[in-house]
Scaffold this active site. Structure first.
Site, PDB file in Angstrom:
ATOM      1  N   HIS A 117       0.807  -1.227   0.000  1.00 27.69           N
ATOM      2  CA  HIS A 117       0.000   0.000   0.000  1.00 27.69           C
ATOM      3  C   HIS A 117       0.837   1.272   0.000  1.00 27.69           C
ATOM      4  O   HIS A 117       0.306   2.357  -0.227  1.00 27.69           O
ATOM      5  CB  HIS A 117      -0.924   0.005   1.214  1.00 27.69           C
ATOM      6  CG  HIS A 117      -1.734  -1.253   1.340  1.00 27.69           C
ATOM      7  ND1 HIS A 117      -1.444  -2.244   2.255  1.00 27.69           N
ATOM      8  CD2 HIS A 117      -2.791  -1.698   0.627  1.00 27.69           C
ATOM      9  CE1 HIS A 117      -2.311  -3.231   2.114  1.00 27.69           C
ATOM     10  NE2 HIS A 117      -3.128  -2.941   1.129  1.00 27.69           N
ATOM     11  N   CYS A 124       3.350  -1.302  -4.318  1.00 26.88           N
ATOM     12  CA  CYS A 124       2.935  -1.584  -5.689  1.00 26.88           C
ATOM     13  C   CYS A 124       3.396  -0.451  -6.599  1.00 26.88           C
ATOM     14  O   CYS A 124       3.193   0.728  -6.282  1.00 26.88           O
ATOM     15  CB  CYS A 124       1.411  -1.714  -5.749  1.00 26.88           C
ATOM     16  SG  CYS A 124       0.787  -1.887  -7.431  1.00 26.88           S
ATOM     17  N   HIS A 129      -7.200   4.878   5.274  1.00 28.81           N
ATOM     18  CA  HIS A 129      -6.655   3.721   4.553  1.00 28.81           C
ATOM     19  C   HIS A 129      -5.148   3.912   4.407  1.00 28.81           C
ATOM     20  O   HIS A 129      -4.668   5.022   4.173  1.00 28.81           O
ATOM     21  CB  HIS A 129      -7.313   3.595   3.185  1.00 28.81           C
ATOM     22  CG  HIS A 129      -6.988   2.332   2.460  1.00 28.81           C
ATOM     23  ND1 HIS A 129      -5.796   2.150   1.779  1.00 28.81           N
ATOM     24  CD2 HIS A 129      -7.689   1.176   2.296  1.00 28.81           C
ATOM     25  CE1 HIS A 129      -5.785   0.947   1.229  1.00 28.81           C
ATOM     26  NE2 HIS A 129      -6.922   0.335   1.529  1.00 28.81           N
ATOM     27  N   GLU A 154      -3.024   3.213   2.098  1.00 29.27           N
ATOM     28  CA  GLU A 154      -2.576   3.802   0.831  1.00 29.27           C
ATOM     29  C   GLU A 154      -2.803   5.306   0.819  1.00 29.27           C
ATOM     30  O   GLU A 154      -1.944   6.076   0.374  1.00 29.27           O
ATOM     31  CB  GLU A 154      -3.306   3.157  -0.350  1.00 29.27           C
ATOM     32  CG  GLU A 154      -2.836   3.710  -1.691  1.00 29.27           C
ATOM     33  CD  GLU A 154      -3.638   3.193  -2.868  1.00 29.27           C
ATOM     34  OE1 GLU A 154      -3.787   3.945  -3.851  1.00 29.27           O
ATOM     35  OE2 GLU A 154      -4.119   2.038  -2.820  1.00 29.27           O
ATOM     36  N   THR A 173      -5.985   3.669  -5.467  1.00 31.55           N
ATOM     37  CA  THR A 173      -6.001   2.763  -6.619  1.00 31.55           C
ATOM     38  C   THR A 173      -7.101   1.712  -6.555  1.00 31.55           C
ATOM     39  O   THR A 173      -7.358   1.039  -7.558  1.00 31.55           O
ATOM     40  CB  THR A 173      -4.652   2.031  -6.752  1.00 31.55           C
ATOM     41  OG1 THR A 173      -4.428   1.232  -5.584  1.00 31.55           O
ATOM     42  CG2 THR A 173      -3.509   3.015  -6.947  1.00 31.55           C
ATOM     43  N   CYS A 193      -6.319   1.157 -10.362  1.00 30.47           N
ATOM     44  CA  CYS A 193      -5.464   0.188 -11.034  1.00 30.47           C
ATOM     45  C   CYS A 193      -6.259  -0.724 -11.955  1.00 30.47           C
ATOM     46  O   CYS A 193      -7.462  -0.944 -11.775  1.00 30.47           O
ATOM     47  CB  CYS A 193      -4.651  -0.609 -10.015  1.00 30.47           C
ATOM     48  SG  CYS A 193      -5.449  -2.083  -9.368  1.00 30.47           S
ATOM     49  N   SER A 211     -10.020  -5.066   3.075  1.00 30.31           N
ATOM     50  CA  SER A 211      -9.614  -4.969   1.668  1.00 30.31           C
ATOM     51  C   SER A 211     -10.591  -4.066   0.931  1.00 30.31           C
ATOM     52  O   SER A 211     -11.731  -4.448   0.662  1.00 30.31           O
ATOM     53  CB  SER A 211      -9.586  -6.363   1.030  1.00 30.31           C
ATOM     54  OG  SER A 211      -9.504  -6.272  -0.374  1.00 30.31           O
ATOM     55  N   SER A 219      -6.228  -9.335  -3.436  1.00 31.69           N
ATOM     56  CA  SER A 219      -5.219  -9.861  -2.510  1.00 31.69           C
ATOM     57  C   SER A 219      -5.574 -11.260  -2.028  1.00 31.69           C
ATOM     58  O   SER A 219      -5.094 -11.703  -0.987  1.00 31.69           O
ATOM     59  CB  SER A 219      -5.063  -8.914  -1.312  1.00 31.69           C
ATOM     60  OG  SER A 219      -6.310  -8.625  -0.712  1.00 31.69           O
TER      61      SER A 219
END
Length: 353
Positions: free
Chosen positions: A91, A113, A141, A143, A181, A211, A239, A284
């Site tokens: 993340h 990533c 979150h 990320e 993403t 993504c 997730s 994931s």
């Protein structure tokens, strides 16, 4: 249990055949694959323990499996012994986390990533050009925290379309949006639409931030959902992309939609009167968990499995450069491909920028 690739079609009137529509693509994306294999290779090469900041990916089964092999998951770098080795999760982390690790002389492996790294670089560039940056994503979150940390004085998080009215900017003519993403594509576009109503000169990022894997999994679920009485998404509660799949299935026409971590959480009552069950998994989620779900559904009478494919993914990323360098220095072969793509298709490895 039978399997076939098919277009979605409703069962003929009067038939009672129970079936599963299995969405494809599903499961591991390239960034998750890279991060998980990075921890596996680090344990093989350096030996346990290898510390990991936060969950390497948001999946309970994956984290528990790696922990059993010797990975030690921590919340912050100050929990890692000085000089030890730590892996940063897929993340991403903020510059402050990198600085904290350096201050403790930690040996870092950055498994962020590459598609998240791209968003970080966008944030840095726009901040340097004195833009206000609207980061569409979920506050808190990991990320989002990592991306916002690149330029906290210039970035504000927009959680949803409903939050648009609360946005305050310095100059509406120097304004750009970027995104987490793993969001719902439709909800993100609705947020952008509302933002543009308020700020007509809002600029887009140079390329799509959501993504490819997140988008592909949502498209596949949209394809199967209208024909499904129930859609099951395999994925953990933290997730983001898995939770979005549950919502997308309902929005696309599924009669009901549930998220589970493992097959043990399936409730037979969910399938009372159902003829068609859709199955997918978050980015994931290892395929073994999907197989367990299919076996359980088979025992419940859903023995016919029809795979519905909307895209084929063959993108893979190389291992983090720090790990590759240590493997090369030790004379250990460095696998260019982290692992085969699903169903034996060849994978294209790409070095992150």
């Amino acid at each position: 249990m039978t399997s076939a690739s098919t277009a979605v079609h409703d069962a003929a009137p009067g038939t009672t055949t129970k079936r599963v529509l299995l969405a494809a693509p599903r499961g591991y994306c390239a960034g998750v694959d890279r991060a998980v294999v990075a921890v596996e290779k680090a344990l093989e090469h350096y030996g346990a323990p290898v510390y990991v900041r936060k969950e390497i990916v948001h999946n309970k089964f994956v984290v528990e499996t790696l922990a059993a092999r010797g990975a030690v998951f921590v919340n912050e770098t100050d929990e890692v012994p000085e000089g030890a080795r730590v892996v940063f999760s897929a993340h991403g982390v903020s510059p402050a986390v990198h600085a904290s690790a350096a201050a403790r002389s930690l040996q870092t492996i950055d498994a962020t990533c590459p598609l998240v790294t791209k968003v970080h670089k966008e944030a840095v560039r726009f901040a340097a050009e004195d833009y206000d940056i609207l980061l569409i994503g979920h506050e808190g979150h990991e990320e989002v925290e990592g991306t916002q940390g690149e330029a906290p004085e210039r970035i504000q998080v927009v959680n949803s379309p409903a939050a648009v009215d609360d946005v305050v900017v310095r100059d509406p003519d120097r304004l750009v949006w970027i995104s987490q993403t793993t969001l719902s594509v439709d909800e993100t576009m609705e947020t952008v639409r509302r933002l543009r109503e308020r700020f007509p000169n809002l600029q887009d990022p140079p390329s799509d931030d959501i993504c490819y894997a997140t988008q592909n999994r949502q498209v596949a679920v949209k394809k199967i959902a209208p024909a499904c009485d129930v859609v099951i998404t395999v994925g953990s509660a933290n997730s983001s992309n898995s939770v979005r799949l549950v919502e997308v299935a309902l929005e696309a026409g599924a009669r009901s939609s549930y998220r589970i971590d493992t097959a043990a959480e399936l409730d037979p009552a969910w399938f009372d009167g159902a003829a068609t069950v859709g199955v997918t998994s978050g980015a994931s989620v290892p395929e073994i968990l999907v197989r367990d779900v299919l076996e359980t559904l088979d025992r419940l009478g859903f023995g016919t499995v029809e795979e519905v494919r909307t895209a084929t993914e063959d993108l893979m990323f190389s291992l983090p450069r720090e790990l590759r360098a240590d493997l090369k220095a030790a004379g250990t072969p460095v696998p260019r491909l982290t692992r085969p793509a699903p169903e034996g298709r060849p994978s294209l490895a790409i070095d992150p920028a």
